[in-house]
Motif scaffolding. Structure first.
Motif, PDB file in Angstrom:
ATOM      1  N   HIS A  33       0.858  -1.226   0.022  1.00  0.00           N
ATOM      2  CA  HIS A  33      -0.197  -0.348  -0.041  1.00  0.00           C
ATOM      3  C   HIS A  33       0.822   1.199   0.043  1.00  0.00           C
ATOM      4  N   ASP A  34       0.179   2.401   0.227  1.00  0.00           N
ATOM      5  CA  ASP A  34       1.004   3.619   0.400  1.00  0.00           C
ATOM      6  C   ASP A  34       0.306   4.561   1.425  1.00  0.00           C
ATOM      7  N   ARG A  35       0.591   5.589   1.628  1.00  0.00           N
ATOM      8  CA  ARG A  35      -0.247   6.472   2.792  1.00  0.00           C
ATOM      9  C   ARG A  35      -1.635   6.765   2.655  1.00  0.00           C
ATOM     10  N   THR A  36      -2.135   6.664   1.193  1.00  0.00           N
ATOM     11  CA  THR A  36      -3.362   6.907   0.967  1.00  0.00           C
ATOM     12  C   THR A  36      -4.277   5.734   1.631  1.00  0.00           C
ATOM     13  N   LEU A  37      -3.958   4.903   2.144  1.00  0.00           N
ATOM     14  CA  LEU A  37      -4.530   3.694   3.057  1.00  0.00           C
ATOM     15  C   LEU A  37      -5.152   4.343   4.219  1.00  0.00           C
ATOM     16  N   TRP A  38      -4.610   5.549   4.476  1.00  0.00           N
ATOM     17  CA  TRP A  38      -5.146   6.269   5.916  1.00  0.00           C
ATOM     18  C   TRP A  38      -5.899   7.620   5.621  1.00  0.00           C
ATOM     19  N   ASP A  39      -6.166   7.607   4.428  1.00  0.00           N
ATOM     20  CA  ASP A  39      -6.993   9.014   4.209  1.00  0.00           C
ATOM     21  C   ASP A  39      -8.008   9.151   4.843  1.00  0.00           C
ATOM     22  N   ARG A 170     -12.709  -2.444  -5.781  1.00  0.00           N
ATOM     23  CA  ARG A 170     -11.940  -1.671  -7.025  1.00  0.00           C
ATOM     24  C   ARG A 170     -10.767  -0.607  -6.240  1.00  0.00           C
ATOM     25  N   ALA A 171     -11.412   0.007  -5.224  1.00  0.00           N
ATOM     26  CA  ALA A 171     -10.121   0.971  -4.783  1.00  0.00           C
ATOM     27  C   ALA A 171      -9.007   0.049  -4.120  1.00  0.00           C
ATOM     28  N   VAL A 172      -9.402  -0.880  -3.333  1.00  0.00           N
ATOM     29  CA  VAL A 172      -8.213  -1.791  -2.930  1.00  0.00           C
ATOM     30  C   VAL A 172      -7.311  -2.331  -4.192  1.00  0.00           C
ATOM     31  N   THR A 173      -7.827  -2.792  -5.235  1.00  0.00           N
ATOM     32  CA  THR A 173      -7.024  -3.296  -6.514  1.00  0.00           C
ATOM     33  C   THR A 173      -6.357  -2.172  -6.898  1.00  0.00           C
ATOM     34  N   GLU A 174      -6.810  -1.033  -7.053  1.00  0.00           N
ATOM     35  CA  GLU A 174      -6.166   0.093  -7.571  1.00  0.00           C
ATOM     36  C   GLU A 174      -4.837   0.587  -6.561  1.00  0.00           C
ATOM     37  N   LEU A 175      -5.048   0.546  -5.408  1.00  0.00           N
ATOM     38  CA  LEU A 175      -4.191   1.028  -4.499  1.00  0.00           C
ATOM     39  C   LEU A 175      -3.045  -0.017  -4.711  1.00  0.00           C
TER      40      LEU A 175
END
Ligand code: MLT
Length: 268
Positions: A33-39, A170-175
């Motif tokens: 993942h990246d930091r957007t996991l925590w948005d 979809r969001a997790v797949t894109e992340l």
């Protein structure tokens, strides 16, 4: 206010989001993942906490300068705290972010005000997991991050979430699909080499909450219970109808658990 910052840390630029005012909370994301996991958590907490969310080395906007180890990720996290002018932070680590939190505890414990260990485990990899990681390294090199994401999905989200929430799938797949291959391979090597953190659990003498998804297929809730039992004075929160990425699957409930913990350990 949301600020995107960059810290020079041991040969790499580490990107991080710095948002809100108040006691510092450092968010460490999982793999891949990246930091957007925590948005969602940053948006919810920023009115009463200073949220710092780095991209671990090799992910998001941070450089993929190896070698990659849990110790190096932990040193980068300490470097981000230095750059932000923060002495101590509540550390929230999800899964691999939890492995980094254990390394941070071993190497820089004076920077850790409290711990929220989410969907994570203290043990090092067993033989079967090691084999899977080697296969994943091969897959990443051969077919790229989208293939890795496809394989990770069943472990990332609870079965019910996968059936009922296509937008989150979809969001997790894109992340996961945008993770650079160098970062994926580096993180897998770092996880393969990480030590067993079980002996560290009784040494944790800062307030700690263990948070788990009841339907986490990757790290079973029994692992969270055992970790809670081994950390003196810790508390345990099990989120119903949530899998491994419980902060995405149950943001309101995860936020409430974090909020309750923070009001205990870091009143604004
Ligand atoms: C993660 O979510 O960070 C990973 O699944 C952790 C792991 O593979 O051990």
């Amino acid at each position: 206010m949301r600020r995107e910052a960059r810290a020079a840390c041991d040969g790499a630029t580490i990107a991080y989001t710095d948002m809100g005012e108040g006691p510092a909370v450092l968010f460490l994301h999982g793999f891949p993942h990246d930091r957007t996991l925590w948005d969602a958590q940053l948006a919810a907490l920023a009115p009463r906490a200073r949220c710092l969310a780095p991209d671990l080395r090799g992910f998001g906007d941070s450089d993929a300068t190896g070698p990659f180890t849990m110790d190096r990720y932990a040193d980068d996290a300490a470097c981000v705290l230095d750059h932000a002018g923060v002495e101590r932070a509540v550390v929230v680590g999800l899964s691999m972010g939890g492995y980094v939190a254990f390394a941070l505890w071993r190497r820089h414990r004076h920077r850790v005000r409290a711990l929220a260990l989410t969907s994570t485990r203290a043990a090092a990899d067993d033989a079967a997991t090691r084999e899977k990681r080697h296969a994943l390294i091969e897959l990443a090199r051969r077919e790229g991050s989208r293939a890795v994401a496809a394989g990770q999905l069943p472990g990332a989200l609870a079965a019910a979430t996968r059936e009922e929430r296509p937008e989150l799938v979809r969001a997790v797949t894109e992340l996961q699909s945008r993770a650079p291959v160098a970062g994926i391979v580096g993180a897998l090597e770092a996880m393969l080499a990480r030590p067993d953190s079980t002996p560290d659990l009784p040494t944790i003498d800062v307030p700690t909450v263990v948070i788990a998804g009841a339907d986490d297929a990757l790290i079973r809730v029994g692992v969270a219970r055992a970790m809670h039992a081994a950390i003196p004075g810790s508390s345990l929160v099990v989120l119903d109808r949530a899998g491994h990425l419980c902060n995405l699957e149950r943001p309101a409930e995860f936020g409430a658990a974090l909020d309750q913990f923070l009001s205990r350990v870091a009143p604004a």
